[in-house]
Design an enzyme around this catalytic site. Structure first.
Site: not given
Ligand code: RIB
Ligand code: NA
Length: 294
Positions: A12, A40-41, A43, A139, A183, A242, A272
């Site tokens: 969250m 990240k996953g 997303n 993560e 990056n 992402d 995005s």
């Molecule tokens: O890459 C973006 C994400 O990284 C965010 O949604 C947040 O959860 C962070 O972990």
């Molecule tokens: Na956005």
């Protein structure tokens, strides 16, 4: 329809916007606060699903209200959640995000994402076997990434490893992954500050360095190339990476060339950032394609 498995975090995002970023020991008044699904996953799973892939997420949520919202959100976005389990006694992952002075800063607390172990992934082996490409980020525990890289290489599955947040990788993982998408900052850590061109030449069509507004750099076996990004009015860049990774994976799995795939991914990522929240502006397939016709 191509099939994608995403092994990774779901969290969250607790997002504060503030004109001023507080210094250590300082208190400032912010403007707004929202809670939106991220990680990240998750997303990348949502982004790939919006772009038309059949996506299965392999992950964990907490046994709290955030976990329920995260699961609901994945389902709403047509991501298969059979392998997203609530962990008893654990909080969901959270990302504490400050949007300030045109940039974001993020603290991630892994929570239930720490329970995505190699044994847990092993249980989802079938999904990996049945997918066209696998996505993973950092993560989740390091040994899980290592295990997955090994598994994908044994199964001859393409693995896109998005090395975010940055940490050093073993030579084995670098070899086993099909694609690496750091990056600039992550690249520095991954390759000890070595010369960019030298490293790129060692990993043709594998290493794709994302340089934000400057596009994506890679070596195609003959020359170093930069595929440009698109200029947009950025509202929130959280989740742009992402979106890029998901879109790149979708396009590559569909058989597009690297140049085409990168252009598609840059376009999706640029769309995005025009809305608040990591998943907020993630485009549907048609939005990305429409952009190319214009
Ligand atoms: O890459 C973006 C994400 O990284 C965010 O949604 C947040 O959860 C962070 O972990
Ligand atoms: Na956005």
């Amino acid at each position: 329809m191509i099939r994608i498995a995403v092994v990774g975090s779901s969290s969250m995002d607790l997002v504060v916007t503030s004109a001023k970023r507080p210094m250590a020991g300082e208190t400032v008044l912010g403007e707004s606060f929202i809670t939106v699904p991220g990680g990240k996953g998750a997303n990348q799973a949502v982004a790939a699903a919006r772009l038309g892939a059949e996506v299965t997420m392999v992950g964990c949520v907490g046994d709290d209200v955030y976990g329920e919202i995260i699961l609901e959100n994945l389902k709403k976005n047509h991501v298969h959640t059979k392998y997203v389990e609530p962990v008893t006694g654990s909080a969901s992952g959270t990302a504490h995000i400050t949007l300030s002075e045109g940039d974001n800063s993020i603290i991630v607390v892994k929570g239930a994402n720490d329970f995505i172990t190699p044994e847990y992934v092993e249980k989802a082996k079938k999904v990996i076997e049945e997918s066209d490409i696998v996505l993973v980020q950092q993560e989740i525990p390091e040994e899980t990434v290592e295990y997955l890289a090994e598994l994908c290489s044994t199964l001859q599955k393409r693995l896109l490893l998005n090395p975010a947040p940055a940490r050093k990788l073993s030579e084995a993982v670098i070899q086993q992954a099909s694609f690496l998408t750091p990056n600039e900052h992550e690249f520095e850590i991954l390759f000890d500050g070595r010369d960019r061109t030298e490293v790129l030449t060692e990993y043709p069509n594998k290493l794709f360095i994302t340089e934000g507004k400057n596009g994506v750099r890679y070596f195609d076996g003959h020359e170093e190339k930069v595929v440009p990004s698109f200029e947009v009015e950025a509202v929130d860049t959280t989740g742009a990476g992402d979106t890029f990774n998901a879109a790149f994976a979708v396009a590559v799995a569909e058989g597009k060339s690297f140049d085409e795939s990168l252009l598609f991914a840059n376009r999706a990522a640029s769309i995005s950032v025009t809305k608040l929240g990591a998943q907020g502006g993630m485009p549907q397939r048609l939005e990305v394609e429409r952009g190319f016709e214009a």
